[in-house]
Design a protein around this motif. Structure first.
Motif, PDB file in Angstrom:
ATOM      1  N   GLU A  36       7.944  -9.224  -0.670  1.00  0.00           N
ATOM      2  CA  GLU A  36       7.407  -8.752   0.608  1.00  0.00           C
ATOM      3  C   GLU A  36       6.498  -7.547   0.413  1.00  0.00           C
ATOM      4  O   GLU A  36       5.433  -7.448   1.021  1.00  0.00           O
ATOM      5  CB  GLU A  36       8.557  -8.398   1.553  1.00  0.00           C
ATOM      6  CG  GLU A  36       8.102  -7.911   2.907  1.00  0.00           C
ATOM      7  CD  GLU A  36       7.312  -8.951   3.685  1.00  0.00           C
ATOM      8  OE1 GLU A  36       6.433  -8.554   4.468  1.00  0.00           O
ATOM      9  OE2 GLU A  36       7.570 -10.161   3.497  1.00  0.00           O
ATOM     10  N   ALA A  37       6.886  -6.627  -0.445  1.00  0.00           N
ATOM     11  CA  ALA A  37       6.048  -5.457  -0.719  1.00  0.00           C
ATOM     12  C   ALA A  37       4.730  -5.880  -1.355  1.00  0.00           C
ATOM     13  O   ALA A  37       3.669  -5.341  -1.017  1.00  0.00           O
ATOM     14  CB  ALA A  37       6.794  -4.482  -1.624  1.00  0.00           C
ATOM     15  N   TRP A  38       4.777  -6.838  -2.268  1.00  0.00           N
ATOM     16  CA  TRP A  38       3.555  -7.319  -2.911  1.00  0.00           C
ATOM     17  C   TRP A  38       2.636  -7.983  -1.881  1.00  0.00           C
ATOM     18  O   TRP A  38       1.421  -7.798  -1.921  1.00  0.00           O
ATOM     19  CB  TRP A  38       3.888  -8.284  -4.036  1.00  0.00           C
ATOM     20  CG  TRP A  38       2.663  -8.859  -4.686  1.00  0.00           C
ATOM     21  CD1 TRP A  38       2.252 -10.146  -4.638  1.00  0.00           C
ATOM     22  CD2 TRP A  38       1.685  -8.154  -5.437  1.00  0.00           C
ATOM     23  NE1 TRP A  38       1.073 -10.284  -5.320  1.00  0.00           N
ATOM     24  CE2 TRP A  38       0.699  -9.075  -5.825  1.00  0.00           C
ATOM     25  CE3 TRP A  38       1.548  -6.822  -5.815  1.00  0.00           C
ATOM     26  CZ2 TRP A  38      -0.404  -8.700  -6.571  1.00  0.00           C
ATOM     27  CZ3 TRP A  38       0.444  -6.460  -6.570  1.00  0.00           C
ATOM     28  CH2 TRP A  38      -0.515  -7.387  -6.941  1.00  0.00           C
ATOM     29  N   ARG A  39       3.205  -8.724  -0.949  1.00  0.00           N
ATOM     30  CA  ARG A  39       2.384  -9.348   0.098  1.00  0.00           C
ATOM     31  C   ARG A  39       1.722  -8.292   0.974  1.00  0.00           C
ATOM     32  O   ARG A  39       0.565  -8.446   1.374  1.00  0.00           O
ATOM     33  CB  ARG A  39       3.236 -10.275   0.956  1.00  0.00           C
ATOM     34  CG  ARG A  39       3.609 -11.546   0.241  1.00  0.00           C
ATOM     35  CD  ARG A  39       4.437 -12.448   1.121  1.00  0.00           C
ATOM     36  NE  ARG A  39       4.802 -13.653   0.384  1.00  0.00           N
ATOM     37  CZ  ARG A  39       5.747 -14.485   0.737  1.00  0.00           C
ATOM     38  NH1 ARG A  39       6.460 -14.248   1.834  1.00  0.00           N
ATOM     39  NH2 ARG A  39       6.023 -15.543   0.019  1.00  0.00           N
ATOM     40  N   ARG A  40       2.430  -7.211   1.284  1.00  0.00           N
ATOM     41  CA  ARG A  40       1.846  -6.127   2.069  1.00  0.00           C
ATOM     42  C   ARG A  40       0.708  -5.445   1.320  1.00  0.00           C
ATOM     43  O   ARG A  40      -0.308  -5.107   1.906  1.00  0.00           O
ATOM     44  CB  ARG A  40       2.917  -5.102   2.446  1.00  0.00           C
ATOM     45  CG  ARG A  40       3.678  -5.517   3.672  1.00  0.00           C
ATOM     46  CD  ARG A  40       4.530  -4.357   4.168  1.00  0.00           C
ATOM     47  NE  ARG A  40       5.920  -4.773   4.021  1.00  0.00           N
ATOM     48  CZ  ARG A  40       6.902  -4.033   3.578  1.00  0.00           C
ATOM     49  NH1 ARG A  40       6.696  -2.794   3.231  1.00  0.00           N
ATOM     50  NH2 ARG A  40       8.109  -4.521   3.474  1.00  0.00           N
ATOM     51  N   VAL A  41       0.889  -5.263   0.013  1.00  0.00           N
ATOM     52  CA  VAL A  41      -0.173  -4.653  -0.802  1.00  0.00           C
ATOM     53  C   VAL A  41      -1.405  -5.539  -0.798  1.00  0.00           C
ATOM     54  O   VAL A  41      -2.531  -5.057  -0.603  1.00  0.00           O
ATOM     55  CB  VAL A  41       0.324  -4.407  -2.242  1.00  0.00           C
ATOM     56  CG1 VAL A  41      -0.817  -4.072  -3.172  1.00  0.00           C
ATOM     57  CG2 VAL A  41       1.364  -3.300  -2.263  1.00  0.00           C
ATOM     58  N   ARG A  46      -6.952  -6.701   1.157  1.00  0.00           N
ATOM     59  CA  ARG A  46      -7.884  -7.631   1.806  1.00  0.00           C
ATOM     60  C   ARG A  46      -8.399  -7.079   3.120  1.00  0.00           C
ATOM     61  O   ARG A  46      -9.544  -7.315   3.490  1.00  0.00           O
ATOM     62  CB  ARG A  46      -7.211  -8.972   2.045  1.00  0.00           C
ATOM     63  CG  ARG A  46      -6.970  -9.744   0.801  1.00  0.00           C
ATOM     64  CD  ARG A  46      -6.295 -11.052   1.099  1.00  0.00           C
ATOM     65  NE  ARG A  46      -5.967 -11.755  -0.119  1.00  0.00           N
ATOM     66  CZ  ARG A  46      -5.068 -12.704  -0.220  1.00  0.00           C
ATOM     67  NH1 ARG A  46      -4.378 -13.052   0.846  1.00  0.00           N
ATOM     68  NH2 ARG A  46      -4.841 -13.298  -1.362  1.00  0.00           N
ATOM     69  N   GLY A  47      -7.545  -6.371   3.845  1.00  0.00           N
ATOM     70  CA  GLY A  47      -7.911  -5.893   5.169  1.00  0.00           C
ATOM     71  C   GLY A  47      -8.599  -4.542   5.187  1.00  0.00           C
ATOM     72  O   GLY A  47      -8.991  -4.062   6.227  1.00  0.00           O
ATOM     73  N   GLY A  48      -8.695  -3.892   4.056  1.00  0.00           N
ATOM     74  CA  GLY A  48      -9.317  -2.597   4.005  1.00  0.00           C
ATOM     75  C   GLY A  48      -8.293  -1.487   4.049  1.00  0.00           C
ATOM     76  O   GLY A  48      -7.092  -1.702   3.931  1.00  0.00           O
TER      77      GLY A  48
END
Length: 51
Positions: A36-41, A46-48
């Motif tokens: 989950e932490a990796w997905r947030r990173v 990607r989102g800036g």
């Protein structure tokens, strides 16, 4: 090899097995949080800067 040595080896083997099982359980329980932490990173990258 006498019985004292055999007893100590058996105790050491069971202690090591218990340690490995405990560490494995801890590691497996933390994997979802790491994913989950990796997905947030990745989403942040990607989102800036703002996320």
């Amino acid at each position: 090899m006498d019985w004292d040595t055999v007893t100590l080896l058996v105790l050491a083997a069971f202690g090591l097995a218990g340690l490995i099982l405990t560490l494995s359980a801890e590691l497996l329980s933390k994997i979802p949080a790491v994913i989950e932490a990796w997905r947030r990173v990745r989403a942040t990258w990607r989102g800036g800067q703002d996320g």
